[in-house]
Write a protein that holds these residues in place. Structure first.
Motif, short mmCIF file in Angstrom:
data_model
loop_
_atom_site.label_atom_id
_atom_site.label_comp_id
_atom_site.label_asym_id
_atom_site.label_seq_id
_atom_site.Cartn_x
_atom_site.Cartn_y
_atom_site.Cartn_z
N MET A 211 41.69 39.32 48.29
CA MET A 211 40.23 39.66 48.29
C MET A 211 39.88 40.76 49.02
N ASN A 212 39.22 41.78 48.48
CA ASN A 212 38.97 42.88 49.26
C ASN A 212 37.46 43.16 49.43
N THR A 213 36.87 43.80 50.45
CA THR A 213 35.57 44.06 50.54
C THR A 213 34.53 44.49 49.33
N GLU A 214 35.26 45.47 48.74
CA GLU A 214 34.50 46.17 47.59
C GLU A 214 34.19 45.13 46.53
N ILE A 215 35.09 44.26 46.32
CA ILE A 215 34.61 43.15 45.18
C ILE A 215 33.55 42.41 45.84
N LEU A 216 33.71 41.98 47.35
CA LEU A 216 32.67 41.32 47.79
C LEU A 216 31.21 41.89 47.78
N ARG A 217 31.28 43.23 48.06
CA ARG A 217 30.03 43.94 48.23
C ARG A 217 29.54 44.11 46.60
N CYS A 218 30.26 44.10 45.36
CA CYS A 218 29.77 44.15 44.33
C CYS A 218 29.29 42.87 43.94
N VAL A 219 29.97 41.84 43.98
CA VAL A 219 29.21 40.54 44.04
C VAL A 219 28.02 40.36 44.70
N GLN A 220 27.80 40.69 45.79
CA GLN A 220 26.54 40.67 46.74
C GLN A 220 25.61 41.46 45.90
N ALA A 221 25.97 42.47 45.67
CA ALA A 221 24.90 43.53 44.84
C ALA A 221 24.30 42.69 43.50
N VAL A 222 25.29 42.04 42.92
CA VAL A 222 24.82 41.45 41.51
C VAL A 222 23.97 40.15 41.85
N ARG B 90 37.66 39.29 38.56
CA ARG B 90 38.86 39.14 39.54
C ARG B 90 38.68 38.17 40.83
N LEU B 91 37.24 38.35 41.30
CA LEU B 91 36.69 37.40 42.22
C LEU B 91 36.73 36.06 41.58
N GLU B 92 36.12 35.80 40.53
CA GLU B 92 36.03 34.51 39.91
C GLU B 92 37.34 34.03 39.67
N HIS B 93 38.17 34.88 39.25
CA HIS B 93 39.62 34.25 38.82
C HIS B 93 40.22 33.88 40.11
N MET B 94 40.08 34.68 41.16
CA MET B 94 40.85 34.38 42.40
C MET B 94 40.25 33.17 42.99
N LEU B 95 38.73 32.76 42.94
CA LEU B 95 38.23 31.46 43.55
C LEU B 95 38.21 30.31 42.60
N SER B 96 38.59 30.53 41.22
CA SER B 96 38.58 29.52 40.32
C SER B 96 37.31 29.05 39.98
N ILE B 97 36.18 29.78 40.14
CA ILE B 97 34.87 29.14 39.86
C ILE B 97 33.88 30.47 39.46
N LYS B 98 33.12 30.12 38.49
CA LYS B 98 32.25 30.86 37.61
C LYS B 98 31.22 31.22 38.54
N LEU B 99 30.90 32.63 39.02
CA LEU B 99 29.79 33.03 39.93
C LEU B 99 28.25 33.08 39.14
N PHE B 100 28.70 33.64 37.86
CA PHE B 100 27.29 34.06 37.09
C PHE B 100 27.66 33.69 35.72
N ASP B 101 26.49 33.13 35.01
CA ASP B 101 26.18 32.95 33.88
C ASP B 101 25.68 34.25 33.29
N ARG B 102 26.35 34.72 32.08
CA ARG B 102 25.96 36.07 31.52
C ARG B 102 25.32 35.88 30.14
N SER B 103 24.26 36.68 29.86
CA SER B 103 23.78 36.57 28.49
C SER B 103 23.36 38.07 28.27
N PRO B 104 23.05 38.28 27.02
CA PRO B 104 22.64 39.76 26.61
C PRO B 104 21.65 40.45 27.52
N ARG B 105 20.56 39.45 27.90
CA ARG B 105 19.44 39.83 28.58
C ARG B 105 19.15 39.70 30.10
N ALA B 106 20.13 38.90 30.71
CA ALA B 106 19.99 38.49 32.14
C ALA B 106 21.34 37.98 32.53
#
Length: 99
Positions: free
Chosen positions: A1-12, A38-54
């Motif tokens: 797990m690297n800090t860049e991935i964590l910062r990306c997730v934090q930003a989202v 990659r982070l979602e895979h590493m943690l085995s959880i989904k962090l975001f629900d994605r749709s075309p608008r949100a």
């Protein structure tokens, strides 16, 4: 797990948008999406629900985001302390002028 991935997730999480996080963080959208995946895979959880608008955080957000925030704050504090230790403040001189 690297800090860049964590910062990306934090930003989202903060911006609630991949596009806004890309602009704020200064990475490409594929890099951001890959980092989140990659982070979602590493943690085995989904962090975001994605749709075309949100992007909506999943229920895991309440547990994961504070941990990411604390981890990044701690890493930033370590870097800041290391800078302080290697570059101590220089002495301040008071100049006195006599006419």
């Amino acid at each position: 797990m690297n800090t860049e991935i964590l910062r990306c997730v934090q930003a989202v999480f903060q911006r609630k948008s991949f596009s806004a996080a890309v602009r704020d963080y200064g990475v490409t959208q594929p890099a951001l999406l890959n980092g989140v995946a990659r982070l979602e895979h590493m943690l085995s959880i989904k962090l975001f629900d994605r749709s075309p608008r949100a992007v909506e955080p999943t229920v895991h957000r309440a547990r994961i985001l504070p941990m990411i925030d604390r981890a990044l704050a701690t890493l930033d504090a370590v870097a800041s302390e290391a800078r302080r230790l290697t570059c101590p403040a220089t002495a301040t001189f008071a100049w006195v002028f006599h006419p």
